[in-house]
Scaffold this active site. Structure first.
Site, short mmCIF file in Angstrom:
data_model
loop_
_atom_site.label_atom_id
_atom_site.label_comp_id
_atom_site.label_asym_id
_atom_site.label_seq_id
_atom_site.Cartn_x
_atom_site.Cartn_y
_atom_site.Cartn_z
N SER A 7 -14.78 -79.49 8.24
CA SER A 7 -13.95 -78.73 7.30
C SER A 7 -13.27 -79.67 6.30
O SER A 7 -12.41 -80.47 6.68
CB SER A 7 -12.88 -77.95 8.05
OG SER A 7 -11.99 -77.37 7.12
N HIS A 32 -17.76 -77.14 5.96
CA HIS A 32 -17.01 -75.88 6.04
C HIS A 32 -16.00 -75.90 4.91
O HIS A 32 -15.22 -76.86 4.76
CB HIS A 32 -16.32 -75.77 7.40
CG HIS A 32 -15.64 -74.46 7.65
ND1 HIS A 32 -16.33 -73.31 8.01
CD2 HIS A 32 -14.34 -74.10 7.59
CE1 HIS A 32 -15.47 -72.33 8.17
NE2 HIS A 32 -14.25 -72.77 7.92
N ASP A 34 -13.03 -73.99 3.18
CA ASP A 34 -12.01 -72.95 3.38
C ASP A 34 -11.36 -72.56 2.06
O ASP A 34 -10.77 -73.41 1.38
CB ASP A 34 -10.91 -73.48 4.32
CG ASP A 34 -11.36 -73.50 5.77
OD1 ASP A 34 -11.18 -74.55 6.44
OD2 ASP A 34 -11.89 -72.48 6.23
N MET A 36 -8.55 -70.14 0.25
CA MET A 36 -7.34 -69.39 0.60
C MET A 36 -6.64 -68.90 -0.68
O MET A 36 -6.58 -69.64 -1.68
CB MET A 36 -6.39 -70.28 1.39
CG MET A 36 -7.01 -70.86 2.63
SD MET A 36 -5.86 -71.98 3.46
CE MET A 36 -6.90 -72.57 4.78
N HIS A 65 -15.87 -70.13 3.80
CA HIS A 65 -15.02 -69.23 4.57
C HIS A 65 -13.97 -68.66 3.63
O HIS A 65 -13.03 -69.36 3.23
CB HIS A 65 -14.38 -70.04 5.71
CG HIS A 65 -13.40 -69.29 6.54
ND1 HIS A 65 -12.53 -69.94 7.40
CD2 HIS A 65 -13.13 -67.97 6.67
CE1 HIS A 65 -11.77 -69.05 8.02
NE2 HIS A 65 -12.12 -67.84 7.59
N MET A 67 -10.89 -66.73 2.94
CA MET A 67 -9.68 -66.15 3.52
C MET A 67 -8.91 -65.51 2.37
O MET A 67 -7.87 -66.01 1.90
CB MET A 67 -8.86 -67.23 4.24
CG MET A 67 -9.51 -67.71 5.52
SD MET A 67 -8.80 -69.22 6.17
CE MET A 67 -9.85 -70.43 5.34
N MET A 135 -11.80 -67.19 14.68
CA MET A 135 -10.65 -68.04 14.38
C MET A 135 -9.93 -68.35 15.69
O MET A 135 -9.50 -67.43 16.41
CB MET A 135 -9.70 -67.35 13.41
CG MET A 135 -10.24 -67.18 12.01
SD MET A 135 -10.89 -68.68 11.27
CE MET A 135 -9.41 -69.72 11.26
N ASP A 169 -13.30 -71.90 14.77
CA ASP A 169 -12.60 -72.57 13.67
C ASP A 169 -11.11 -72.66 13.97
O ASP A 169 -10.41 -71.66 14.00
CB ASP A 169 -12.84 -71.75 12.40
CG ASP A 169 -12.23 -72.36 11.17
OD1 ASP A 169 -12.39 -71.79 10.08
OD2 ASP A 169 -11.58 -73.42 11.29
C1 DX5 Z 1 -7.63 -72.52 9.05
C2 DX5 Z 1 -8.80 -73.39 8.67
C3 DX5 Z 1 -8.84 -74.55 9.64
C4 DX5 Z 1 -9.80 -75.63 9.30
C5 DX5 Z 1 -10.06 -76.51 10.53
O1 DX5 Z 1 -7.52 -71.47 8.18
O2 DX5 Z 1 -10.00 -72.65 8.70
O3 DX5 Z 1 -9.10 -73.99 10.88
O4 DX5 Z 1 -10.98 -75.10 8.88
O5 DX5 Z 1 -8.85 -76.94 11.00
P1 DX5 Z 1 -8.67 -78.12 12.07
O6 DX5 Z 1 -8.01 -79.22 11.32
O7 DX5 Z 1 -7.81 -77.51 13.13
O8 DX5 Z 1 -10.03 -78.51 12.59
ZN ZN Z 2 -12.32 -71.99 8.09
#
Ligand code: DX5
Ligand code: ZN
Length: 210
Positions: A7, A32, A34, A36, A65, A67, A135, A169
């Site tokens: 990620s 990955h 993310d 947001m 991903h 969100m 999650m 995740d």
């Molecule tokens: C949360 C994110 C995290 C990230 C991974 O919204 O999706 O989960 O990808 O986080 P860590 O640092 O916990 O691996």
């Molecule tokens: Zn994620």
């Protein structure tokens, strides 16, 4: 063999090119990515421009991903920017339309569940999904501790007969990875664990042996 989706949320934003190369050089299956919006989750991250630049820089499967409260507004632009998989939350607006659009674009199609959302929410969607993202933390921030009551949910998804890929995740590390795999997870999203690793390639090799 477990797969790893590193990620990039956990990378230093001043060194994104280096972070992308580190993910590729270590042998991760996916990056990955993310996204947001500060509404669906209480944080902001990055947009399609970073994904486009990342894909121009390294050859990585982009596991996006979303969100977002209304992911449908952004499915096309992330597809055009290089997404190979797009995952949207069952709790978001226009979930059904988003899944249909991702499939119509020919991308790997994923649905994600926040910790409080039961696996049952996806029962009628299983044949439309290539992957389910469980999650294991409340979405919005990296570096949290894995919620180990999510093992039950992973097993429940398998018990419903889902044969696609299950990704987990949030708070994933080499200590909990074997338990996640035993519960039925195929792919481990690792942000903090990956970017804190002294030897990323060794971490990836150990994940592949799980
Ligand atoms: C949360 C994110 C995290 C990230 C991974 O919204 O999706 O989960 O990808 O986080 P860590 O640092 O916990 O691996
Ligand atoms: Zn994620």
């Amino acid at each position: 063999m477990s797969k790893i989706a590193a990620s990039i949320l956990a990378a230093n934003t001043m060194h994104m090119s280096e972070a992308a190369r580190r993910i590729a050089d270590a042998g991760c299956e996916y990056v990955h990515f993310d996204v947001m919006d500060g509404v669906f989750v209480p944080n902001l991250s990055f947009g399609p421009a970073l994904l486009k630049d990342l894909k121009a820089e390294v050859s990585l499967f982009a596991d996006v991903h979303l969100m977002l409260m209304d992911p449908l507004r952004f499915v096309d632009v992330f597809a055009q920017s290089g997404a190979d998989a797009i995952t949207v939350h069952v709790e978001a607006d226009h979930f059904a339309e988003s899944i249909a659009r991702i499939r119509a674009l020919g991308l790997k199609t994923g649905a994600s569940l926040k910790p409080a959302t039961p696996a049952e929410e996806l029962r009628c969607w299983l044949d439309q999904l290539d992957q389910i993202l469980v999650m294991t933390v409340e979405p919005g921030f990296g570096g949290q501790t894995l919620n180990d009551s999510m093992f039950v949910k992973i097993r429940a998804i398998r018990a419903m007969g889902f044969t696609g890929e299950i990704e987990v995740d949030g708070g994933v590390n080499l200590q909990n990875a074997p338990l996640l795999a035993q519960a039925g997870a195929d792919t481990l999203v690792m942000g903090t664990s990956f970017f804190r690793a002294q030897n990323p390639a060794e971490l990836v090799a150990r994940v592949h042996r799980i």
